[in-house]
Design a protein around this motif. Structure first.
Motif, PDB file in Angstrom:
ATOM      1  N   PHE A 162       0.874  -1.181   0.048  1.00 21.40           N
ATOM      2  CA  PHE A 162       0.063   0.184  -0.110  1.00 21.40           C
ATOM      3  C   PHE A 162       0.768   1.176  -0.123  1.00 21.40           C
ATOM      4  O   PHE A 162       0.330   2.422  -0.385  1.00 21.40           O
ATOM      5  CB  PHE A 162      -0.981   0.074   1.165  1.00 21.40           C
ATOM      6  CG  PHE A 162      -2.112  -0.877   0.897  1.00 21.40           C
ATOM      7  CD1 PHE A 162      -3.261  -0.207   0.499  1.00 21.40           C
ATOM      8  CD2 PHE A 162      -2.098  -2.051   1.111  1.00 21.40           C
ATOM      9  CE1 PHE A 162      -4.469  -1.075   0.111  1.00 21.40           C
ATOM     10  CE2 PHE A 162      -3.189  -2.972   0.878  1.00 21.40           C
ATOM     11  CZ  PHE A 162      -4.464  -2.462   0.339  1.00 21.40           C
TER      12      PHE A 162
ATOM     13  N   ASN B 133      -9.023   1.650   2.157  1.00 21.22           N
ATOM     14  CA  ASN B 133      -8.835   2.913   2.226  1.00 21.22           C
ATOM     15  C   ASN B 133      -7.784   3.311   3.482  1.00 21.22           C
ATOM     16  O   ASN B 133      -6.987   4.170   3.427  1.00 21.22           O
ATOM     17  CB  ASN B 133      -9.785   3.506   2.160  1.00 21.22           C
ATOM     18  CG  ASN B 133     -10.750   3.746   0.991  1.00 21.22           C
ATOM     19  OD1 ASN B 133     -10.010   3.439   0.035  1.00 21.22           O
ATOM     20  ND2 ASN B 133     -11.918   4.113   0.928  1.00 21.22           N
TER      21      ASN B 133
ATOM     22  N   THR C 212      -3.071   1.070  -8.083  1.00 21.89           N
ATOM     23  CA  THR C 212      -4.199   1.125  -7.229  1.00 21.89           C
ATOM     24  C   THR C 212      -5.244   0.511  -7.436  1.00 21.89           C
ATOM     25  O   THR C 212      -5.751  -0.080  -6.440  1.00 21.89           O
ATOM     26  CB  THR C 212      -4.573   2.873  -7.002  1.00 21.89           C
ATOM     27  OG1 THR C 212      -3.526   3.480  -6.875  1.00 21.89           O
ATOM     28  CG2 THR C 212      -5.644   3.041  -6.007  1.00 21.89           C
ATOM     29  N   GLU C 213      -5.978   0.170  -8.717  1.00 22.23           N
ATOM     30  CA  GLU C 213      -6.952  -0.575  -9.095  1.00 22.23           C
ATOM     31  C   GLU C 213      -6.477  -2.059  -8.886  1.00 22.23           C
ATOM     32  O   GLU C 213      -7.151  -2.830  -8.312  1.00 22.23           O
ATOM     33  CB  GLU C 213      -7.334  -0.385 -10.640  1.00 22.23           C
ATOM     34  CG  GLU C 213      -8.327  -1.286 -10.766  1.00 22.23           C
ATOM     35  CD  GLU C 213      -8.921  -1.030 -12.341  1.00 22.23           C
ATOM     36  OE1 GLU C 213      -9.563  -1.964 -12.753  1.00 22.23           O
ATOM     37  OE2 GLU C 213      -8.549  -0.366 -12.948  1.00 22.23           O
TER      38      GLU C 213
ATOM     39  N   PRO D 162       1.614   3.107  -4.251  1.00 21.49           N
ATOM     40  CA  PRO D 162       1.131   4.391  -4.973  1.00 21.49           C
ATOM     41  C   PRO D 162       1.542   5.701  -4.450  1.00 21.49           C
ATOM     42  O   PRO D 162       1.918   6.523  -5.207  1.00 21.49           O
ATOM     43  CB  PRO D 162      -0.182   4.234  -4.671  1.00 21.49           C
ATOM     44  CG  PRO D 162      -0.541   2.748  -4.356  1.00 21.49           C
ATOM     45  CD  PRO D 162       0.794   2.227  -3.515  1.00 21.49           C
TER      46      PRO D 162
ATOM     47  N   SER E 103     -11.263   6.017  -5.081  1.00 18.81           N
ATOM     48  CA  SER E 103     -11.013   4.652  -4.792  1.00 18.81           C
ATOM     49  C   SER E 103     -12.218   3.658  -4.669  1.00 18.81           C
ATOM     50  O   SER E 103     -12.117   2.521  -4.937  1.00 18.81           O
ATOM     51  CB  SER E 103     -10.456   4.808  -3.105  1.00 18.81           C
ATOM     52  OG  SER E 103     -11.649   5.124  -2.363  1.00 18.81           O
TER      53      SER E 103
ATOM     54  N   LEU F  27      -4.419   2.605   2.452  1.00 17.74           N
ATOM     55  CA  LEU F  27      -3.836   3.475   1.499  1.00 17.74           C
ATOM     56  C   LEU F  27      -3.570   4.911   1.968  1.00 17.74           C
ATOM     57  O   LEU F  27      -2.742   5.549   1.634  1.00 17.74           O
ATOM     58  CB  LEU F  27      -4.885   3.512   0.380  1.00 17.74           C
ATOM     59  CG  LEU F  27      -4.315   4.130  -0.968  1.00 17.74           C
ATOM     60  CD1 LEU F  27      -3.106   3.149  -1.353  1.00 17.74           C
ATOM     61  CD2 LEU F  27      -5.749   3.904  -1.995  1.00 17.74           C
TER      62      LEU F  27
END
Length: 335
Positions: free
Chosen positions: A75, A195, A180-181, A78, A251, A198
């Protein structure tokens, strides 16, 4: 929530982002430290996601949350990509002017489609590839000024380093989105748990940037936490909430839709911003803007419309697929 509702909200929020940011300026300058805005936006997203995750945990069955280090360590990546991307952006602007940089930025539309195909193994039809290229052409056309202006010539007069850095910037932007996807869809973990991970790392990296900025400035204005809210107004807080809400919507789209939907939303937001600027900032519309909007609308229809609508099959053929087989058999019998 349907994906197209989230995409529409993302378009509206993204288009208003630039307008709100412009309204926070005073005589062309910011009264606040702009680097604090993304940090507070990350904190906002982290708080909202934590609250929703806490509500999920109170329900039965509890949400799935993978906590092993092999998953969690992915994580921060990104945030690292975006950090590199931001530095490449500044380096690119050393070689090209702002208008050229904006036009080159549309390359990320095509690079997103390429990485979307290579890394996520998502197959796109020929019509969808054409639609993505049309979207890049439409957004570029809307940004090109009149050919009589000096800036029109600057697009092809930049040094080769500027073009190489521009391509690298487009690739990094696409890579961050595609990765991210991949993170959001690699398992069935709760969206809010993903989330939280992230945005925790996002807040840490943005805080590190504030520390580095203080160090470079020799702490002339004091540590960042003492002036965190200096110069903030209601409009500035709206920018923070807008940026945070935009991130939450992105997101959601990464989890339940895909990168291409996000690309279309942000591209349409750019065009919407230009249209709104006509009324808010006396921006003079150009022929290129109108042509760009038309091309982008065509691209939107080509990508998301059912293939049967695009090729113009008759209603009888669409309603009775077996008729195609019957015609084929009769043709063979006659031959």
């Amino acid at each position: 929530m349907k994906w197209y509702i989230a995409a529409f909200l993302l378009t509206v929020l993204t288009s208003s982002q630039g307008i709100l940011t412009t309204l926070t300026q005073s005589n062309g300058k910011y009264k606040y430290d702009y680097a604090t805005v993304p940090f507070l936006a990350e904190v906002f997203k982290l708080i909202i996601s934590s609250v929703f995750l806490w509500r999920e945990c109170k329900k039965l069955p509890p949400p799935k949350m993978t906590t092993d280090w092999k998953t969690v360590r992915l994580f921060p990546i990104p945030s690292v990509i975006y950090l590199i991307h931001n530095n490449v952006q500044f380096a690119t602007l050393m070689y090209v002017d702002t208008s050229t940089y904006q036009i080159m930025g549309n390359l990320k539309i095509v690079t997103t489609g390429i990485l979307f195909r290579l890394f996520l193994k998502k197959k796109l039809s020929n019509l969808q590839w054409m639609a993505i290229i049309l979207l890049a052409v439409g957004t570029t056309m809307s940004q090109v000024k009149g050919c009589g202006e000096a800036s029109c010539d600057s697009l092809f007069s930049a040094p080769i380093q500027g073009y190489m850095l521009g391509i690298l910037s487009a690739c990094l932007s696409a890579l961050a989105g595609v990765y991210t996807e991949f993170l959001m869809k690699q398992n069935n973990d709760s969206l809010y748990w993903q989330n939280v991970q992230l945005y925790t790392f996002g807040a840490i990296f943005n805080m590190a940037r504030l520390v580095v900025d203080d160090f470079r400035a020799g702490y002339e204005k004091g540590p960042w936490w003492q002036r965190l809210f200096n110069g903030y107004s209601i409009t500035t807080w709206m920018v923070v909430l807008n940026l945070g809400s935009t991130g939450l919507l992105v997101s959601w789209l990464m989890k339940y839709a895909d990168n291409i939907v996000k690309v279309y939303s942000t591209s349409m937001a750019m065009l919407l911003t230009m249209v709104l600027s006509v009324f808010l900032f006396n921006f003079k519309p150009t022929l290129q803007l109108f042509l760009g909007i038309i091309i982008c609308m065509m691209s939107l229809h080509m990508y998301f419309a059912p293939p049967s609508m695009l090729v113009g099959l008759s209603p009888t053929v669409r309603s009775d697929p077996e008729s195609l087989v019957i015609v084929s058999d009769d043709h063979k019998a006659e031959s």
